[in-house]
Motif scaffolding. Structure first.
Motif: not given
Length: 185
Positions: A102-105, A119-121, A133-155
């Motif tokens: 859907x080409x959304x953030x 960062x969306x305008x 504080x937003x951390x700019x990173x390619x999602x493929x570079x995130x270790x989701x085992x080490x960095x647990x994700x508790x909330x996902x927000x479409x903006x």
């Protein structure tokens, strides 16, 4: 006699300016002195609630905070996680792919970070993201085992979020154990 009071932050604990009033601070402290447990509850992460907890003198033993709409419960003084429900890695990637379709953030919330690929305008003028504080990173570079994700927000703007809700299969994200948030700005 009350033994525990759970208070949601936005719209209840803080005013429209996201500030605690002196009356609220005094009431919370008075209740706490009567051995009533005060549990702060929010969609926010613990680090974004610490200032409020400090003002309310709730950073002490046997005081708890509910974060990420119930995905995490933390003991305030030692910041020990008492309960933790995270997204499965497969769910994270399905939601990242949905955002791409859907080409959304999309923002991925871990305990101390908010990961974004860009960062969306649209959020520049939003009060909701003023102190995030937003951390700019390619999602493929995130270790989701080490960095647990508790909330996902479409903006995105209202029309785009409405389109995503209509065209995506509700059963897809409703079957997830954690909340998927669609926020229009």
């Amino acid at each position: 006699m009350y033994k525990l009071v759970a208070i949601y932050v936005d719209g209840t604990l803080v005013n429209d300016d996201k500030k605690l009033t002196q009356k609220t601070i005094d009431s919370i402290k008075k209740a706490s002195q009567k051995n009533i447990k005060i549990v702060i509850s929010s969609a926010r992460s613990f680090y974004r609630l610490k200032d409020y907890l400090g003002q309310l003198e709730l950073i002490k033993d046997n005081q708890y905070t509910i974060c990420f709409n119930g995905a995490v419960i933390i003991e305030n003084k030692n910041q020990e996680i008492m309960l933790s429900n995270k997204f499965d890695v497969e769910e994270i990637w399905e939601l990242i792919n949905l955002a791409g379709k859907f080409k959304t953030s999309i923002f991925l919330y871990s305990m101390n970070n908010v990961f974004v690929e860009e960062v969306p305008r649209i959020i520049e003028t939003s009060r909701s993201f003023k102190n995030v504080k937003l951390d700019l990173i390619k999602f493929e570079d995130i270790n989701f085992i080490k960095n647990n994700i508790y909330k996902i927000l479409f903006v995105n703007d209202y029309d785009k979020i409405t389109e995503i809700r209509k065209k995506s299969q509700r059963s897809f994200y409703r079957n997830m154990k954690l909340q998927v948030v669609f926020q229009s700005i």
